[in-house]
Design a protein around this motif. Structure first.
Motif, PDB file in Angstrom:
ATOM      1  N   ILE A 270      39.803  47.413  36.953  1.00 50.17           N
ATOM      2  CA  ILE A 270      40.116  46.603  35.753  1.00 50.17           C
ATOM      3  C   ILE A 270      39.858  44.850  36.237  1.00 50.17           C
ATOM      4  N   ILE A 271      40.345  44.363  37.226  1.00 48.68           N
ATOM      5  CA  ILE A 271      40.009  43.022  37.685  1.00 48.68           C
ATOM      6  C   ILE A 271      38.574  42.683  37.677  1.00 48.68           C
ATOM      7  N   GLU A 272      37.733  43.496  38.291  1.00 47.73           N
ATOM      8  CA  GLU A 272      36.583  43.688  38.499  1.00 47.73           C
ATOM      9  C   GLU A 272      35.526  43.467  37.266  1.00 47.73           C
ATOM     10  N   ARG A 273      36.029  44.451  36.324  1.00 49.65           N
ATOM     11  CA  ARG A 273      35.461  44.426  34.921  1.00 49.65           C
ATOM     12  C   ARG A 273      35.613  43.444  34.041  1.00 49.65           C
ATOM     13  N   TYR A 274      37.276  43.084  33.913  1.00 49.29           N
ATOM     14  CA  TYR A 274      37.511  42.260  32.747  1.00 49.29           C
ATOM     15  C   TYR A 274      37.745  40.736  33.409  1.00 49.29           C
ATOM     16  N   ILE A 275      37.859  40.696  34.738  1.00 50.70           N
ATOM     17  CA  ILE A 275      38.353  39.379  35.296  1.00 50.70           C
ATOM     18  C   ILE A 275      37.187  38.810  36.424  1.00 50.70           C
ATOM     19  N   PRO A 276      36.150  38.883  36.506  1.00 53.83           N
ATOM     20  CA  PRO A 276      35.476  38.929  37.586  1.00 53.83           C
ATOM     21  C   PRO A 276      35.341  37.688  38.370  1.00 53.83           C
ATOM     22  N   ALA A 277      35.986  36.610  37.672  1.00 53.85           N
ATOM     23  CA  ALA A 277      36.007  35.474  38.563  1.00 53.85           C
ATOM     24  C   ALA A 277      37.553  35.764  39.518  1.00 53.85           C
ATOM     25  N   GLN A 278      38.164  36.708  39.240  1.00 57.66           N
ATOM     26  CA  GLN A 278      39.006  37.067  40.443  1.00 57.66           C
ATOM     27  C   GLN A 278      38.865  37.987  41.288  1.00 57.66           C
ATOM     28  N   ALA A 279      37.561  38.588  41.094  1.00 59.72           N
ATOM     29  CA  ALA A 279      37.210  39.669  42.187  1.00 59.72           C
ATOM     30  C   ALA A 279      37.293  39.149  43.483  1.00 59.72           C
ATOM     31  N   ALA A 280      36.410  38.311  43.731  1.00 60.35           N
ATOM     32  CA  ALA A 280      36.195  37.761  45.033  1.00 60.35           C
ATOM     33  C   ALA A 280      37.399  37.354  45.916  1.00 60.35           C
ATOM     34  N   PRO A 281      38.430  36.679  45.487  1.00 62.88           N
ATOM     35  CA  PRO A 281      39.604  36.505  46.100  1.00 62.88           C
ATOM     36  C   PRO A 281      40.420  37.699  46.136  1.00 62.88           C
ATOM     37  N   MET A 282      40.453  38.396  45.169  1.00 63.33           N
ATOM     38  CA  MET A 282      41.205  39.788  45.180  1.00 63.33           C
ATOM     39  C   MET A 282      40.673  40.652  46.313  1.00 63.33           C
ATOM     40  N   ARG A 283      39.533  40.806  46.761  1.00 60.49           N
ATOM     41  CA  ARG A 283      38.985  41.580  47.686  1.00 60.49           C
ATOM     42  C   ARG A 283      38.978  40.993  49.086  1.00 60.49           C
TER      43      ARG A 283
END
Length: 452
Positions: free
Chosen positions: A339-352
């Motif tokens: 969900i984060i990678e699809r809808y909030i891509p700006a948060q994908a890198a810090p999340m990973r």
């Protein structure tokens, strides 16, 4: 009257303590997230995040909480954690103040003890509704009992906070509703100890929370409806107890159910049935099965009342013992990550990059302390109530202890009976028992110091 040098030094030291606490405690309350490098996520987080983007209702995922998370996206969700941290500390100090026990050192000591020995900082560090479950119990108590000792602004804040908390999860709303019902039932015997105005305001938070949820559902989905999913969750618990299999064996020879061909191959757990690769997916999930599951739930209550009652009591008892921190908070959260990678891509890198997503979060060590503290706190809470009953002492701290005990029992009943026992449901509430026990101990030590 002149002030001595020692008094000036004492005031300066107290002021320094207060400033240090004001800076340090909010950060320590979300220390797990700071250490993780990103707010902690859970299996269910993605379902809440997606509500803004997908625009339809899904079982057990509050749109109100989804909106709350959405407005924190631009800040990496750290603003959500700031709200959770500050709200927690605000309610802890306000409770101590209403009880007449607020001192800076005492507040800091109790707060630090909770951070070290309970799930509280982990809950405050997580993007999940659970932090609001225990906090709402304190807020409801303050609305009822603390009416004469709180300002108008504080009353408004408590009302809004409690209504919001009720709207974040149906189980939280159920616990609060049960507490209000209990308050109305015992009020004739307690009179002024439960002010009419305070109990009325507390009850209205349930109404406001319900309206908040229905309004958010309509705004996001166009449907004037409650959040779906109640029958499906209850069905899963009954299936886990073997009730569904027995019902299908009794009924399938003469009635047609979609599940009849699968009655001998039902999964062993509700989680596997609802969220795993089971016949539930084949039969259309909630859209295809909700009506049938509702029928089976209602009819099986009529057909097997004794079995249902026994299963409910066992589930409630088991839920009281399920109190470990961290269930569902590990590196395997594919839906939330997606969900984060699809809808909030700006948060994908810090999340990973966070420790959690790299399997760096392990709760074995903290639960070595958290579980015995939680269980001991519940036992101490019972001892506290027994002592108050023996001494016929019904002060505000005793009322808080009664409130928390009822909340624990109500939470265990609702979660255990409907969803089945899970550590997550116990951990989100039991820290409040530890808070009451620490507060009672602090008062006792204070009384002993005065006696000397």
């Amino acid at each position: 009257m002149s002030i001595t040098t020692d008094q000036l030094r004492a005031r300066a030291a107290g002021s320094l303590w207060l400033r240090l606490a004001a800076v340090a405690l909010p950060l320590l309350m979300i220390a797990p997230a700071l250490w993780n490098g990103y707010p902690l996520l859970q299996w269910d987080t993605g379902g809440y995040l997606a509500r803004w983007y997908e625009g339809y209702l899904v079982p057990s995922r509050s749109t109100v909480f989804g909106l709350y998370l959405h407005y924190g996206e631009g800040f990496g969700f750290w603003i959500n954690l700031a709200v959770q941290s500050l709200a927690t500390l605000w309610l802890l100090q306000l409770t101590l103040r209403v009880l007449g026990l607020m001192q800076t050192f005492r507040f800091v000591a109790i707060s630090l003890s909770l951070m070290l020995s309970t799930a509280l900082p982990w809950l405050a560090s997580m993007l999940l509704t659970d932090i609001f479950a225990g906090l709402s119990v304190l807020a409801l108590f303050l609305l009822v009992v603390g009416a004469s000792r709180t300002s108008t602004l504080e009353k408004i804040s408590l009302f809004v906070f409690t209504a919001f908390a009720a709207a974040t999860h149906s189980a939280t709303l159920g616990v609060l509703l049960g507490l209000c019902a209990a308050g109305w039932m015992v009020r004739p015997f307690l009179g002024g100890r439960l002010p009419l105005a305070g109990l009325t305001q507390a009850s209205l938070t349930i109404v406001a929370g319900g309206l908040m949820l229905v309004s958010a559902n309509y705004a996001l989905s166009g449907k004037l409806a409650w959040t779906p999913g109640g029958y499906g969750v209850a069905f899963g618990r009954m299936m886990q107890d073997g009730i569904v299999a027995q019902y299908l064996n009794d009924r399938c020879p003469r009635e047609r159910y979609k599940l009849c061909p699968y009655r001998n191959a039902l999964p062993a757990s509700a989680d596997e049935f609802l969220w795993g690769k089971s016949m539930f997916n084949t039969l259309g999930r909630f859209d295809g099965m909700n009506e049938e599951m509702g029928t089976i739930v209602v009819q099986s209550l009529k057909d097997y009342p004794a079995w249902q009652a026994g299963a409910a009591l066992r589930a409630m008892g088991q839920q009281l013992l399920h109190v470990a921190t961290g269930e569902g908070t590990n590196g395997w959260i594919p839906h939330t990550r997606g969900i984060i990678e699809r809808y909030i891509p700006a948060q994908a890198a810090p999340m990973r990059a966070a420790r959690q997503q790299n399997w760096g979060v392990n709760f074995d060590d903290v639960n070595w302390l958290h579980v015995p503290v939680a269980l001991a706190s519940m036992l101490a809470l019972v001892a506290l109530l027994a002592h108050a009953l023996a001494s016929r002492r019904l002060d505000d701290l005793t009322l808080l202890a009664v409130t928390v005990t009822l909340a624990l029992l109500g939470n265990a009943f609702i979660c255990g009976v409907i969803s089945g026992p899970h550590d997550r449901y116990g951990a989100r509430m039991v820290w409040v028992a530890t808070f009451v026990v620490l507060t009672a101990a602090a008062r006792r030590w204070g009384e002993d110091d005065k006696a000397r």
